[in-house]
Design a protein around this motif. Structure first.
Motif, PDB file in Angstrom:
ATOM      1  N   LEU A   4       0.826  -1.205   0.000  1.00 52.61           N
ATOM      2  CA  LEU A   4       0.000   0.000   0.000  1.00 52.61           C
ATOM      3  C   LEU A   4       0.857   1.251   0.000  1.00 52.61           C
ATOM      4  O   LEU A   4       0.571   2.212  -0.693  1.00 52.61           O
ATOM      5  CB  LEU A   4      -0.934   0.012   1.208  1.00 52.61           C
ATOM      6  CG  LEU A   4      -2.040  -1.028   1.219  1.00 52.61           C
ATOM      7  CD1 LEU A   4      -2.818  -0.942   2.524  1.00 52.61           C
ATOM      8  CD2 LEU A   4      -2.952  -0.872   0.037  1.00 52.61           C
ATOM      9  N   LEU A   5       1.915   1.227   0.785  1.00 52.81           N
ATOM     10  CA  LEU A   5       2.799   2.389   0.836  1.00 52.81           C
ATOM     11  C   LEU A   5       3.547   2.590  -0.475  1.00 52.81           C
ATOM     12  O   LEU A   5       3.844   3.718  -0.860  1.00 52.81           O
ATOM     13  CB  LEU A   5       3.781   2.259   1.997  1.00 52.81           C
ATOM     14  CG  LEU A   5       3.162   2.320   3.385  1.00 52.81           C
ATOM     15  CD1 LEU A   5       4.211   2.013   4.446  1.00 52.81           C
ATOM     16  CD2 LEU A   5       2.515   3.659   3.639  1.00 52.81           C
ATOM     17  N   ALA A   6       3.836   1.514  -1.168  1.00 53.79           N
ATOM     18  CA  ALA A   6       4.516   1.618  -2.454  1.00 53.79           C
ATOM     19  C   ALA A   6       3.639   2.329  -3.479  1.00 53.79           C
ATOM     20  O   ALA A   6       4.140   2.939  -4.418  1.00 53.79           O
ATOM     21  CB  ALA A   6       4.899   0.234  -2.973  1.00 53.79           C
ATOM     22  N   ARG A   7       2.314   2.269  -3.268  1.00 49.21           N
ATOM     23  CA  ARG A   7       1.380   2.943  -4.173  1.00 49.21           C
ATOM     24  C   ARG A   7       0.875   4.231  -3.541  1.00 49.21           C
ATOM     25  O   ARG A   7      -0.279   4.606  -3.709  1.00 49.21           O
ATOM     26  CB  ARG A   7       0.219   2.012  -4.493  1.00 49.21           C
ATOM     27  CG  ARG A   7       0.624   0.770  -5.245  1.00 49.21           C
ATOM     28  CD  ARG A   7      -0.579  -0.080  -5.617  1.00 49.21           C
ATOM     29  NE  ARG A   7      -1.308  -0.593  -4.470  1.00 49.21           N
ATOM     30  CZ  ARG A   7      -1.087  -1.772  -3.881  1.00 49.21           C
ATOM     31  NH1 ARG A   7      -0.145  -2.566  -4.335  1.00 49.21           N
ATOM     32  NH2 ARG A   7      -1.805  -2.157  -2.860  1.00 49.21           N
ATOM     33  N   ALA A   8       1.707   4.928  -2.843  1.00 51.60           N
ATOM     34  CA  ALA A   8       1.310   6.112  -2.085  1.00 51.60           C
ATOM     35  C   ALA A   8       0.868   7.269  -2.974  1.00 51.60           C
ATOM     36  O   ALA A   8       0.315   8.238  -2.478  1.00 51.60           O
ATOM     37  CB  ALA A   8       2.447   6.559  -1.179  1.00 51.60           C
ATOM     38  N   ASP A   9       1.067   7.166  -4.273  1.00 58.74           N
ATOM     39  CA  ASP A   9       0.648   8.233  -5.168  1.00 58.74           C
ATOM     40  C   ASP A   9      -0.860   8.252  -5.390  1.00 58.74           C
ATOM     41  O   ASP A   9      -1.397   9.171  -5.983  1.00 58.74           O
ATOM     42  CB  ASP A   9       1.372   8.115  -6.513  1.00 58.74           C
ATOM     43  CG  ASP A   9       1.112   6.787  -7.213  1.00 58.74           C
ATOM     44  OD1 ASP A   9       0.973   5.766  -6.521  1.00 58.74           O
ATOM     45  OD2 ASP A   9       1.064   6.791  -8.449  1.00 58.74           O
ATOM     46  N   ARG A  10      -1.567   7.234  -4.871  1.00 56.05           N
ATOM     47  CA  ARG A  10      -3.024   7.190  -4.981  1.00 56.05           C
ATOM     48  C   ARG A  10      -3.600   6.459  -3.771  1.00 56.05           C
ATOM     49  O   ARG A  10      -2.896   5.762  -3.060  1.00 56.05           O
ATOM     50  CB  ARG A  10      -3.459   6.503  -6.267  1.00 56.05           C
ATOM     51  CG  ARG A  10      -3.052   5.059  -6.357  1.00 56.05           C
ATOM     52  CD  ARG A  10      -3.582   4.405  -7.640  1.00 56.05           C
ATOM     53  NE  ARG A  10      -3.167   3.031  -7.712  1.00 56.05           N
ATOM     54  CZ  ARG A  10      -3.759   2.032  -7.071  1.00 56.05           C
ATOM     55  NH1 ARG A  10      -4.789   2.260  -6.299  1.00 56.05           N
ATOM     56  NH2 ARG A  10      -3.329   0.791  -7.198  1.00 56.05           N
ATOM     57  N   ALA A  18      -8.223  -5.099   1.633  1.00 49.73           N
ATOM     58  CA  ALA A  18      -8.578  -6.453   2.054  1.00 49.73           C
ATOM     59  C   ALA A  18      -7.447  -7.433   1.754  1.00 49.73           C
ATOM     60  O   ALA A  18      -7.173  -8.328   2.555  1.00 49.73           O
ATOM     61  CB  ALA A  18      -9.862  -6.902   1.374  1.00 49.73           C
ATOM     62  N   ASP A  19      -6.771  -7.258   0.624  1.00 53.36           N
ATOM     63  CA  ASP A  19      -5.634  -8.123   0.307  1.00 53.36           C
ATOM     64  C   ASP A  19      -4.530  -7.976   1.341  1.00 53.36           C
ATOM     65  O   ASP A  19      -3.901  -8.952   1.745  1.00 53.36           O
ATOM     66  CB  ASP A  19      -5.074  -7.801  -1.082  1.00 53.36           C
ATOM     67  CG  ASP A  19      -5.967  -8.260  -2.220  1.00 53.36           C
ATOM     68  OD1 ASP A  19      -6.890  -9.067  -1.963  1.00 53.36           O
ATOM     69  OD2 ASP A  19      -5.747  -7.804  -3.353  1.00 53.36           O
ATOM     70  N   GLU A  20      -4.277  -6.757   1.767  1.00 47.00           N
ATOM     71  CA  GLU A  20      -3.197  -6.487   2.719  1.00 47.00           C
ATOM     72  C   GLU A  20      -3.579  -6.835   4.153  1.00 47.00           C
ATOM     73  O   GLU A  20      -2.755  -7.333   4.912  1.00 47.00           O
ATOM     74  CB  GLU A  20      -2.804  -5.007   2.672  1.00 47.00           C
ATOM     75  CG  GLU A  20      -1.990  -4.618   1.476  1.00 47.00           C
ATOM     76  CD  GLU A  20      -0.585  -5.176   1.520  1.00 47.00           C
ATOM     77  OE1 GLU A  20       0.028  -5.219   2.598  1.00 47.00           O
ATOM     78  OE2 GLU A  20      -0.101  -5.575   0.453  1.00 47.00           O
ATOM     79  N   MET A  21      -4.823  -6.543   4.541  1.00 48.21           N
ATOM     80  CA  MET A  21      -5.208  -6.638   5.943  1.00 48.21           C
ATOM     81  C   MET A  21      -6.164  -7.782   6.239  1.00 48.21           C
ATOM     82  O   MET A  21      -6.468  -8.038   7.403  1.00 48.21           O
ATOM     83  CB  MET A  21      -5.828  -5.311   6.372  1.00 48.21           C
ATOM     84  CG  MET A  21      -4.884  -4.137   6.146  1.00 48.21           C
ATOM     85  SD  MET A  21      -5.643  -2.566   6.506  1.00 48.21           S
ATOM     86  CE  MET A  21      -5.371  -2.509   8.265  1.00 48.21           C
ATOM     87  N   VAL A  25     -11.571  -6.732   7.229  1.00 46.62           N
ATOM     88  CA  VAL A  25     -11.587  -5.275   7.171  1.00 46.62           C
ATOM     89  C   VAL A  25     -12.772  -4.749   6.349  1.00 46.62           C
ATOM     90  O   VAL A  25     -13.195  -3.608   6.525  1.00 46.62           O
ATOM     91  CB  VAL A  25     -10.239  -4.727   6.626  1.00 46.62           C
ATOM     92  CG1 VAL A  25     -10.123  -4.891   5.128  1.00 46.62           C
ATOM     93  CG2 VAL A  25     -10.058  -3.282   6.997  1.00 46.62           C
ATOM     94  N   ARG A  26     -13.348  -5.579   5.493  1.00 45.95           N
ATOM     95  CA  ARG A  26     -14.441  -5.125   4.621  1.00 45.95           C
ATOM     96  C   ARG A  26     -15.651  -4.572   5.383  1.00 45.95           C
ATOM     97  O   ARG A  26     -16.144  -3.500   5.031  1.00 45.95           O
ATOM     98  CB  ARG A  26     -14.860  -6.231   3.672  1.00 45.95           C
ATOM     99  CG  ARG A  26     -13.842  -6.484   2.588  1.00 45.95           C
ATOM    100  CD  ARG A  26     -14.356  -7.504   1.579  1.00 45.95           C
ATOM    101  NE  ARG A  26     -13.316  -7.911   0.663  1.00 45.95           N
ATOM    102  CZ  ARG A  26     -12.962  -7.247  -0.431  1.00 45.95           C
ATOM    103  NH1 ARG A  26     -13.576  -6.137  -0.738  1.00 45.95           N
ATOM    104  NH2 ARG A  26     -12.002  -7.693  -1.206  1.00 45.95           N
TER     105      ARG A  26
END
Length: 59
Positions: A4-10, A18-21, A25-26
């Motif tokens: 998620l942080l790698a895509r910090a531009d959006r 949900a994939d990460e956490m 979380v949904r």
């Protein structure tokens, strides 16, 4: 969280969160959407609503 942080531009989408956490979380995301704290922005990204940003910035 690194992905998620790698895509910090959006903003992340609900699927990315949900994939990460995990799928648990949904319901939390849905609740925040229904209460107006989150809004769906460009490319399905989740962002804080105007009211949420004002509440956070006033603290």
């Amino acid at each position: 969280m690194r992905a998620l942080l790698a895509r910090a531009d959006r903003s992340p989408t609900d699927d990315e969160l949900a994939d990460e956490m995990g799928d648990e979380v949904r319901p939390l995301l849905q609740s925040l959407l229904e209460k107006g704290w989150l809004v769906v922005g460009e490319e399905r990204g989740l962002t804080l609503s105007t009211i949420a940003r004002a509440a956070v910035s006033s603290r």
